[in-house]
Scaffold this motif. Structure first.
Motif, short mmCIF file in Angstrom:
data_model
loop_
_atom_site.label_atom_id
_atom_site.label_comp_id
_atom_site.label_asym_id
_atom_site.label_seq_id
_atom_site.Cartn_x
_atom_site.Cartn_y
_atom_site.Cartn_z
N LYS A 26 9.28 3.45 2.00
CA LYS A 26 8.81 4.51 3.29
C LYS A 26 8.36 5.77 2.80
O LYS A 26 9.19 6.05 1.65
CB LYS A 26 9.84 5.03 4.46
N TYR A 27 7.24 6.28 2.96
CA TYR A 27 6.73 7.30 1.94
C TYR A 27 6.74 8.60 2.92
O TYR A 27 6.40 8.58 4.18
CB TYR A 27 5.31 7.07 1.57
N PRO A 40 0.73 -1.29 0.27
CA PRO A 40 0.20 0.20 -0.08
C PRO A 40 0.93 1.21 -0.09
O PRO A 40 1.91 1.31 0.60
CB PRO A 40 -0.55 -0.08 1.16
N ILE A 41 0.32 2.33 -0.70
CA ILE A 41 1.16 3.55 -0.66
C ILE A 41 0.38 4.46 0.56
O ILE A 41 -0.56 5.25 0.10
CB ILE A 41 0.91 4.22 -1.85
N TYR A 55 2.46 11.63 -2.36
CA TYR A 55 3.29 10.78 -1.45
C TYR A 55 4.81 10.28 -2.51
O TYR A 55 4.44 10.01 -3.54
CB TYR A 55 2.63 9.38 -1.68
N ARG A 56 5.74 10.46 -1.88
CA ARG A 56 6.74 10.04 -2.28
C ARG A 56 7.80 9.01 -1.31
O ARG A 56 7.68 9.13 -0.43
CB ARG A 56 8.00 11.09 -2.52
N GLY A 57 8.44 8.17 -2.15
CA GLY A 57 9.18 6.85 -1.44
C GLY A 57 9.93 6.18 -2.44
O GLY A 57 9.77 6.41 -3.55
N CYS A 114 3.27 9.11 -5.87
CA CYS A 114 1.67 8.99 -6.07
C CYS A 114 0.95 10.24 -5.78
O CYS A 114 1.40 10.77 -4.75
CB CYS A 114 1.33 7.90 -5.23
N ILE A 115 0.25 11.05 -6.70
CA ILE A 115 -0.40 12.20 -6.43
C ILE A 115 -1.97 11.71 -6.49
O ILE A 115 -2.58 11.14 -7.17
CB ILE A 115 -0.27 13.04 -7.50
#
Length: 70
Positions: A40-41, A25-26, A53-55, A68-69
């Motif tokens: 890890k985000y 999951p994000i 969300y950046r990971g 993920c936007i």
């Protein structure tokens, strides 16, 4: 017979050492990612107030990244 045993042993070790994609999951975004490792985000907000969300994660010598936007 020896060839078959050697082939079977080779295939067995290849399958054991193979990397498998898993679904992760994000964050709390309700999105998911298929990857070789868990990221890890960091959660941020963009200029238009979208949740970002950046990971990234590293598997062996390779680093995988995702944005993920929502």
């Amino acid at each position: 017979m020896k060839f078959r045993l050697l082939l079977l042993a080779f295939l067995f070790t290849t399958v054991i050492n193979a990397q498998l994609l898993k679904k992760y999951p994000i964050g709390n975004s309700a999105c998911s990612l298929y990857s070789y490792c868990e990221s890890k985000y960091l959660v941020e907000f963009s200029e238009d107030s979208s949740k970002l969300y950046r990971g990234d994660c590293t598997s062996g010598e390779v680093t995988y990244g995702v944005i993920c936007i929502k």
